[in-house]
Design a protein around this motif. Structure first.
Motif, PDB file in Angstrom:
ATOM      1  N   ALA A 104       0.866  -1.179   0.000  1.00 55.34           N
ATOM      2  CA  ALA A 104       0.000   0.000   0.000  1.00 55.34           C
ATOM      3  C   ALA A 104       0.901   1.227   0.000  1.00 55.34           C
ATOM      4  O   ALA A 104       1.916   1.263   0.694  1.00 55.34           O
ATOM      5  N   LEU A 105       0.535   2.222  -0.807  1.00 57.83           N
ATOM      6  CA  LEU A 105       1.322   3.439  -0.934  1.00 57.83           C
ATOM      7  C   LEU A 105       0.458   4.662  -0.717  1.00 57.83           C
ATOM      8  O   LEU A 105      -0.716   4.680  -1.089  1.00 57.83           O
ATOM      9  N   ASP A 106       1.066   5.690  -0.152  1.00 56.15           N
ATOM     10  CA  ASP A 106       0.424   6.991  -0.004  1.00 56.15           C
ATOM     11  C   ASP A 106       1.533   8.038  -0.015  1.00 56.15           C
ATOM     12  O   ASP A 106       2.647   7.766   0.429  1.00 56.15           O
ATOM     13  N   THR A 107       1.235   9.202  -0.536  1.00 55.03           N
ATOM     14  CA  THR A 107       2.228  10.273  -0.545  1.00 55.03           C
ATOM     15  C   THR A 107       1.681  11.499   0.158  1.00 55.03           C
ATOM     16  O   THR A 107       0.464  11.698   0.245  1.00 55.03           O
ATOM     17  N   GLU A 108       2.595  12.289   0.644  1.00 56.12           N
ATOM     18  CA  GLU A 108       2.290  13.627   1.142  1.00 56.12           C
ATOM     19  C   GLU A 108       3.136  14.565   0.289  1.00 56.12           C
ATOM     20  O   GLU A 108       4.259  14.228  -0.087  1.00 56.12           O
ATOM     21  N   PHE A 109       2.583  15.714  -0.022  1.00 59.17           N
ATOM     22  CA  PHE A 109       3.289  16.611  -0.929  1.00 59.17           C
ATOM     23  C   PHE A 109       2.900  18.047  -0.660  1.00 59.17           C
ATOM     24  O   PHE A 109       1.925  18.333   0.034  1.00 59.17           O
ATOM     25  N   VAL A 110       3.683  18.943  -1.223  1.00 59.09           N
ATOM     26  CA  VAL A 110       3.439  20.376  -1.110  1.00 59.09           C
ATOM     27  C   VAL A 110       3.099  20.888  -2.501  1.00 59.09           C
ATOM     28  O   VAL A 110       3.767  20.555  -3.478  1.00 59.09           O
ATOM     29  N   ARG A 111       2.067  21.687  -2.580  1.00 62.37           N
ATOM     30  CA  ARG A 111       1.677  22.237  -3.869  1.00 62.37           C
ATOM     31  C   ARG A 111       1.655  23.771  -3.817  1.00 62.37           C
ATOM     32  O   ARG A 111       1.230  24.430  -4.748  1.00 62.37           O
TER      33      ARG A 111
ATOM     34  N   PRO B  33       3.246  19.068  -7.880  1.00 66.35           N
ATOM     35  CA  PRO B  33       3.388  18.750  -6.457  1.00 66.35           C
ATOM     36  C   PRO B  33       4.826  18.362  -6.134  1.00 66.35           C
ATOM     37  O   PRO B  33       5.469  17.649  -6.900  1.00 66.35           O
ATOM     38  N   GLN B  34       5.317  18.828  -5.003  1.00 68.24           N
ATOM     39  CA  GLN B  34       6.659  18.505  -4.544  1.00 68.24           C
ATOM     40  C   GLN B  34       6.556  17.438  -3.455  1.00 68.24           C
ATOM     41  O   GLN B  34       5.924  17.669  -2.424  1.00 68.24           O
ATOM     42  N   LEU B  35       7.198  16.301  -3.675  1.00 58.76           N
ATOM     43  CA  LEU B  35       7.127  15.172  -2.761  1.00 58.76           C
ATOM     44  C   LEU B  35       7.629  15.553  -1.372  1.00 58.76           C
ATOM     45  O   LEU B  35       8.701  16.125  -1.229  1.00 58.76           O
ATOM     46  N   GLY B  36       6.837  15.222  -0.340  1.00 58.83           N
ATOM     47  CA  GLY B  36       7.219  15.484   1.037  1.00 58.83           C
ATOM     48  C   GLY B  36       7.422  14.209   1.849  1.00 58.83           C
ATOM     49  O   GLY B  36       8.204  14.199   2.791  1.00 58.83           O
ATOM     50  N   LEU B  37       6.722  13.121   1.484  1.00 57.55           N
ATOM     51  CA  LEU B  37       6.810  11.873   2.234  1.00 57.55           C
ATOM     52  C   LEU B  37       6.148  10.769   1.425  1.00 57.55           C
ATOM     53  O   LEU B  37       5.134  10.997   0.769  1.00 57.55           O
ATOM     54  N   ILE B  38       6.728   9.575   1.484  1.00 61.98           N
ATOM     55  CA  ILE B  38       6.079   8.376   0.940  1.00 61.98           C
ATOM     56  C   ILE B  38       5.825   7.446   2.114  1.00 61.98           C
ATOM     57  O   ILE B  38       6.730   7.171   2.905  1.00 61.98           O
TER      58      ILE B  38
ATOM     59  N   GLU C  68      -3.899  12.075  -7.127  1.00 60.84           N
ATOM     60  CA  GLU C  68      -2.832  13.024  -6.800  1.00 60.84           C
ATOM     61  C   GLU C  68      -1.521  12.294  -6.514  1.00 60.84           C
ATOM     62  O   GLU C  68      -0.446  12.800  -6.855  1.00 60.84           O
ATOM     63  N   ASP C  69      -1.598  11.111  -5.901  1.00 61.17           N
ATOM     64  CA  ASP C  69      -0.388  10.313  -5.690  1.00 61.17           C
ATOM     65  C   ASP C  69       0.251   9.960  -7.029  1.00 61.17           C
ATOM     66  O   ASP C  69       1.477  10.026  -7.177  1.00 61.17           O
ATOM     67  N   LEU C  70      -0.568   9.597  -8.008  1.00 60.25           N
ATOM     68  CA  LEU C  70      -0.036   9.255  -9.326  1.00 60.25           C
ATOM     69  C   LEU C  70       0.659  10.455  -9.969  1.00 60.25           C
ATOM     70  O   LEU C  70       1.693  10.304 -10.620  1.00 60.25           O
TER      71      LEU C  70
ATOM     72  N   LEU D 263       4.532  10.448 -11.108  1.00 60.40           N
ATOM     73  CA  LEU D 263       4.911  10.830 -12.468  1.00 60.40           C
ATOM     74  C   LEU D 263       5.881  12.007 -12.455  1.00 60.40           C
ATOM     75  O   LEU D 263       6.891  11.999 -13.154  1.00 60.40           O
ATOM     76  N   ASN D 264       5.596  13.002 -11.621  1.00 61.04           N
ATOM     77  CA  ASN D 264       6.448  14.182 -11.554  1.00 61.04           C
ATOM     78  C   ASN D 264       7.812  13.862 -10.930  1.00 61.04           C
ATOM     79  O   ASN D 264       8.846  14.332 -11.400  1.00 61.04           O
ATOM     80  N   THR D 265       7.832  13.063  -9.871  1.00 63.76           N
ATOM     81  CA  THR D 265       9.072  12.782  -9.144  1.00 63.76           C
ATOM     82  C   THR D 265       9.921  11.716  -9.823  1.00 63.76           C
ATOM     83  O   THR D 265      11.142  11.866  -9.918  1.00 63.76           O
ATOM     84  N   PHE D 266       9.286  10.646 -10.294  1.00 66.15           N
ATOM     85  CA  PHE D 266      10.027   9.507 -10.825  1.00 66.15           C
ATOM     86  C   PHE D 266       9.907   9.337 -12.336  1.00 66.15           C
ATOM     87  O   PHE D 266      10.600   8.511 -12.914  1.00 66.15           O
TER      88      PHE D 266
END
Length: 136
Positions: free
Chosen positions: A47-54, A60-65, A105-107, A111-114
């Motif tokens: 299971a995956l979830d992200t936290e990010f700053v927009r 979105p800028q990745l803050g936590l996975i 939003e996680d997707l 896409l943006n980060t990886f």
């Protein structure tokens, strides 16, 4: 890679008993991420979830996975990580099903980060909608 145990001082990061019973680890280095991804690829699903700053950004800028393999929660702090190849390989590993909830939003973050989208992927919010549950 070491797992947190009740004997580890960092294990008791919560303020109450319920939080202290959680089994999680912080991933902050390239080596820790590589070890985590190697071990996680042995599980059939995660299971995956992200936290990010927009704020003030177009993307979105990745803050936590947050990742759960069925036994352990891993919190991946991206600030100290420079080599994301092991995460990319895990996200593309077709032997590991990736579960997200309301993952649009996680997707976008993946896409943006990886530069990739996790495969295979199941969004539990969409599954719930197909089962007649409301989309909230």
């Amino acid at each position: 890679m070491s797992r947190l145990t009740p004997a580890t001082p960092a294990f008791f990061m919560g303020a109450n008993k319920r939080e202290s019973d959680l089994n999680y680890q912080m991933i902050t280095t390239n080596d820790e991420l590589a070890s985590l991804c190697e071990v996680t690829r042995e599980f059939p699903a995660i299971a995956l979830d992200t936290e990010f700053v927009r704020t003030r950004t177009y993307y979105p800028q990745l803050g936590l996975i947050q990742m759960y393999d069925g036994k352990h929660v891993s919190l991946i702090d991206p600030l100290g990580i420079t080599d994301w190849a092991p995460m990319r390989e895990l996200l593309l590993d077709t032997a590991v099903t990736k579960y997200l909830h309301a993952g649009s939003e996680d997707l976008e973050v993946f896409l943006n980060t990886f530069g990739i989208m996790p495969q295979p992927l199941i969004d539990t919010q969409i599954l719930a909608a197909f089962s007649g549950r409301p989309l909230s």
